[in-house]
Design an enzyme around this catalytic site. Structure first.
Site, PDB file in Angstrom:
ATOM      1  N   LYS A  65       0.797  -1.231   0.000  1.00  0.00           N
ATOM      2  CA  LYS A  65       0.000   0.000   0.000  1.00  0.00           C
ATOM      3  C   LYS A  65       0.835   1.290   0.000  1.00  0.00           C
ATOM      4  CE  LYS A  65      -4.299  -1.404   2.290  1.00  0.00           C
ATOM      5  NZ  LYS A  65      -5.236  -1.076   3.386  1.00  0.00           N
ATOM      6  N   ASN A  85      -4.848   2.220  -1.892  1.00  0.00           N
ATOM      7  CA  ASN A  85      -5.395   0.852  -1.946  1.00  0.00           C
ATOM      8  C   ASN A  85      -6.214   0.601  -3.207  1.00  0.00           C
ATOM      9  OD1 ASN A  85      -7.783   2.203  -1.386  1.00  0.00           O
ATOM     10  ND2 ASN A  85      -8.558   0.560  -0.094  1.00  0.00           N
ATOM     11  N   ASP A 101     -10.148   3.248   1.711  1.00  0.00           N
ATOM     12  CA  ASP A 101     -10.411   2.883   3.116  1.00  0.00           C
ATOM     13  C   ASP A 101     -11.026   4.076   3.840  1.00  0.00           C
ATOM     14  OD1 ASP A 101      -9.485   0.279   3.024  1.00  0.00           O
ATOM     15  OD2 ASP A 101      -7.445   0.812   3.636  1.00  0.00           O
ATOM     16  N   GLY A 125      -5.252   3.247  17.342  1.00  0.00           N
ATOM     17  CA  GLY A 125      -4.388   2.711  16.290  1.00  0.00           C
ATOM     18  C   GLY A 125      -3.893   3.820  15.382  1.00  0.00           C
ATOM     19  N   ALA A 126      -2.635   3.693  14.966  1.00  0.00           N
ATOM     20  CA  ALA A 126      -2.036   4.719  14.106  1.00  0.00           C
ATOM     21  C   ALA A 126      -1.254   4.071  12.967  1.00  0.00           C
ATOM     22  CB  ALA A 126      -1.132   5.632  14.932  1.00  0.00           C
ATOM     23  N   GLY A 127      -1.666   2.854  12.570  1.00  0.00           N
ATOM     24  CA  GLY A 127      -1.080   2.216  11.390  1.00  0.00           C
ATOM     25  C   GLY A 127      -1.843   2.676  10.152  1.00  0.00           C
ATOM     26  N   ALA A 129      -4.748   1.708   8.754  1.00  0.00           N
ATOM     27  CA  ALA A 129      -6.181   1.954   8.952  1.00  0.00           C
ATOM     28  C   ALA A 129      -6.392   3.163   9.861  1.00  0.00           C
ATOM     29  CB  ALA A 129      -6.851   0.711   9.546  1.00  0.00           C
ATOM     30  N   TYR A 213     -12.755  -7.432  11.069  1.00  0.00           N
ATOM     31  CA  TYR A 213     -13.965  -8.069  10.544  1.00  0.00           C
ATOM     32  C   TYR A 213     -13.987  -9.584  10.723  1.00  0.00           C
ATOM     33  CZ  TYR A 213     -10.648  -8.425   6.724  1.00  0.00           C
ATOM     34  OH  TYR A 213      -9.503  -8.655   5.995  1.00  0.00           O
TER      35      TYR A 213
HETATM   36  P1  NAP Z   1      -0.949  -1.849  10.729  1.00  0.00           P
HETATM   37  O1  NAP Z   1      -0.591  -0.733   9.821  1.00  0.00           O
HETATM   38  O2  NAP Z   1      -0.012  -2.990  10.920  1.00  0.00           O
HETATM   39  O3  NAP Z   1      -1.281  -1.201  12.173  1.00  0.00           O
HETATM   40  C1  NAP Z   1      -1.572  -2.019  13.273  1.00  0.00           C
HETATM   41  C2  NAP Z   1      -2.066  -1.164  14.435  1.00  0.00           C
HETATM   42  O4  NAP Z   1      -2.466  -2.032  15.503  1.00  0.00           O
HETATM   43  C3  NAP Z   1      -0.976  -0.243  15.009  1.00  0.00           C
HETATM   44  O5  NAP Z   1      -1.576   0.931  15.501  1.00  0.00           O
HETATM   45  C4  NAP Z   1      -0.445  -1.108  16.181  1.00  0.00           C
HETATM   46  O6  NAP Z   1       0.161  -0.345  17.224  1.00  0.00           O
HETATM   47  C5  NAP Z   1      -1.730  -1.706  16.682  1.00  0.00           C
HETATM   48  N1  NAP Z   1      -1.524  -2.918  17.462  1.00  0.00           N
HETATM   49  C6  NAP Z   1      -1.118  -4.137  16.988  1.00  0.00           C
HETATM   50  N2  NAP Z   1      -1.066  -5.017  18.030  1.00  0.00           N
HETATM   51  C7  NAP Z   1      -1.430  -4.345  19.151  1.00  0.00           C
HETATM   52  C8  NAP Z   1      -1.564  -4.707  20.514  1.00  0.00           C
HETATM   53  N3  NAP Z   1      -1.306  -5.956  20.941  1.00  0.00           N
HETATM   54  N4  NAP Z   1      -1.969  -3.756  21.401  1.00  0.00           N
HETATM   55  C9  NAP Z   1      -2.237  -2.493  20.988  1.00  0.00           C
HETATM   56  N5  NAP Z   1      -2.120  -2.087  19.711  1.00  0.00           N
HETATM   57  C10 NAP Z   1      -1.719  -3.004  18.794  1.00  0.00           C
HETATM   58  O7  NAP Z   1      -2.327  -2.532  10.281  1.00  0.00           O
HETATM   59  P2  NAP Z   1      -3.547  -1.824   9.515  1.00  0.00           P
HETATM   60  O8  NAP Z   1      -3.397  -2.032   8.068  1.00  0.00           O
HETATM   61  O9  NAP Z   1      -3.708  -0.456  10.063  1.00  0.00           O
HETATM   62  O10 NAP Z   1      -4.765  -2.742   9.986  1.00  0.00           O
HETATM   63  C11 NAP Z   1      -5.264  -2.699  11.332  1.00  0.00           C
HETATM   64  C12 NAP Z   1      -6.515  -3.581  11.420  1.00  0.00           C
HETATM   65  O11 NAP Z   1      -7.547  -3.012  10.609  1.00  0.00           O
HETATM   66  C13 NAP Z   1      -6.293  -5.001  10.878  1.00  0.00           C
HETATM   67  O12 NAP Z   1      -6.993  -5.896  11.721  1.00  0.00           O
HETATM   68  C14 NAP Z   1      -6.907  -4.967   9.500  1.00  0.00           C
HETATM   69  O13 NAP Z   1      -7.410  -6.227   9.102  1.00  0.00           O
HETATM   70  C15 NAP Z   1      -8.051  -3.992   9.720  1.00  0.00           C
HETATM   71  N6  NAP Z   1      -8.472  -3.318   8.484  1.00  0.00           N
HETATM   72  C16 NAP Z   1      -9.765  -3.447   8.111  1.00  0.00           C
HETATM   73  C17 NAP Z   1     -10.221  -2.815   6.972  1.00  0.00           C
HETATM   74  C18 NAP Z   1     -11.660  -2.956   6.596  1.00  0.00           C
HETATM   75  O14 NAP Z   1     -12.010  -2.618   5.458  1.00  0.00           O
HETATM   76  N7  NAP Z   1     -12.517  -3.415   7.496  1.00  0.00           N
HETATM   77  C19 NAP Z   1      -9.343  -2.050   6.176  1.00  0.00           C
HETATM   78  C20 NAP Z   1      -8.004  -1.929   6.593  1.00  0.00           C
HETATM   79  C21 NAP Z   1      -7.583  -2.575   7.747  1.00  0.00           C
HETATM   80  P3  NAP Z   1       1.743   0.036  17.123  1.00  0.00           P
HETATM   81  O15 NAP Z   1       1.824   1.231  16.221  1.00  0.00           O
HETATM   82  O16 NAP Z   1       2.122   0.314  18.535  1.00  0.00           O
HETATM   83  O17 NAP Z   1       2.441  -1.185  16.551  1.00  0.00           O
END
Ligand code: NAP
Length: 269
Positions: A65, A85, A101, A125-127, A129, A213
């Site tokens: 991405k 995306n 998104d 969360g600050a990744g 999403a 989800y």
């Molecule tokens: P990402 O960029 O890897 O970010 C992961 C986030 O989760 C970061 O903020 C991370 O914190 C936090 N995290 C991970 N493990 C943790 C824990 N044990 N305790 C506290 N915080 C934790 O992932 P992403 O792409 O943003 O995706 C995040 C979620 O959203 C995933 O489950 C993904 O499947 C979902 N998502 C859904 C959609 C949808 O259309 N429904 C679209 C996109 C994503 P740190 O920064 O401290 O590591």
């Protein structure tokens, strides 16, 4: 026939192909949607190959991405979020990159009759999403607070997003009191019974959207329901990011109900 698709690695469990194929069937379109899994170090070949082969549009998922931005003209929202995306091919110049998104999030609230303007929103969360959520909610008129395990990422994001602040997960306690929107953008709760926000902090003035989800009813959403909050599951965000991509590619209104049925069939099964 128009060919659309998804590139990511891995893409084996993606629910996007049946969701988009349901839209083509509903509208009688001569189109197909294919999941592609190029090696992680061959994004360059994948994008040039897609363009050469006349692929009309691609969704992009982990781990491409951010890196894919080097190959597209990113629209202003995708540029601010720092991730693409959805790619639209076909013009003379570079392919155009979007972040659906973000729109998927605002359309999910809209679909559930939630007016975001003037509301206080908390994003956990600050990744990828989390970034999409923070910009989307701010653009929709919310005051946004971002709480993240890695505090620096939350503070940094809070400084980039208008009307936003960032802090540690400990700031949830003070920030959630006055909030009416809570969005989980962490992966906590994915295939597990964990929650990123303890139940004591939830209240009945909240609408809670969980980006996770699988399962559809996460522990966060279950506990939010138990305290009387409204809930929106992660399939809605997934649906509306796909709906938005479909509409960008085809310039037609997406058959939302058919796409929703196909998506939920996959996620329930
Ligand atoms: P990402 O960029 O890897 O970010 C992961 C986030 O989760 C970061 O903020 C991370 O914190 C936090 N995290 C991970 N493990 C943790 C824990 N044990 N305790 C506290 N915080 C934790 O992932 P992403 O792409 O943003 O995706 C995040 C979620 O959203 C995933 O489950 C993904 O499947 C979902 N998502 C859904 C959609 C949808 O259309 N429904 C679209 C996109 C994503 P740190 O920064 O401290 O590591």
């Amino acid at each position: 026939m128009n060919v659309y698709g998804l590139i990511g690695n891995p893409v084996g469990h993606s629910v996007s192909p049946p969701m988009h194929e349901a839209a083509y069937a509903e509208l009688g379109m001569d189109a197909s949607y294919v999941a592609f899994e190029p090696p992680v170090d061959e994004l360059d070949a994948a994008i040039h190959g897609a363009k050469t082969l006349g692929i009309a549009g691609l969704n992009v998922t982990i781990p491409f991405k951010q890196d894919v931005m080097a190959y597209v003209e990113a629209d202003p929202l995708a540029e601010r979020i720092g991730a693409v995306n959805t790619i639209e091919f076909g013009g003379e110049g570079d392919p155009v990159g979007y972040n659906t998104d973000a729109v998927g999030i605002t359309r999910s609230f809209e679909h559930h009759g939630v007016d975001l303007d003037g509301k206080k929103a908390v994003v956990v969360g600050a990744g990828g999403a989390g970034r999409a959520a923070a910009f989307a909610l701010s653009d929709a008129g919310c005051e946004v607070h971002i709480a993240n395990r890695t505090v620096d990422k939350a503070i940094d994001l809070g400084s980039q997003v208008p009307h936003a602040s960032g802090g540690s997960l400990d700031t949830l306690e003070s920030q959630l009191d006055e909030a009416s929107i809570l969005l989980n953008a962490t992966s906590v709760g994915m295939e597990s019974d964990e929650t990123p926000v303890s139940k004591e902090l939830l209240h009945d003035e909240l609408t809670v959207l969980d980006a996770v989800y699988a399962p559809l009813e996460t522990r966060l959403l279950r506990e939010a329901s138990e305290v009387g909050a409204d809930t929106i599951d992660g399939a809605w965000m997934l649906l509306f990011q796909g709906v938005e991509a479909f509409e960008i590619w085809t310039d037609r209104d997406a058959p939302v109900d058919a796409m929703n049925r196909a998506l939920r069939e996959q996620l329930d099964g």
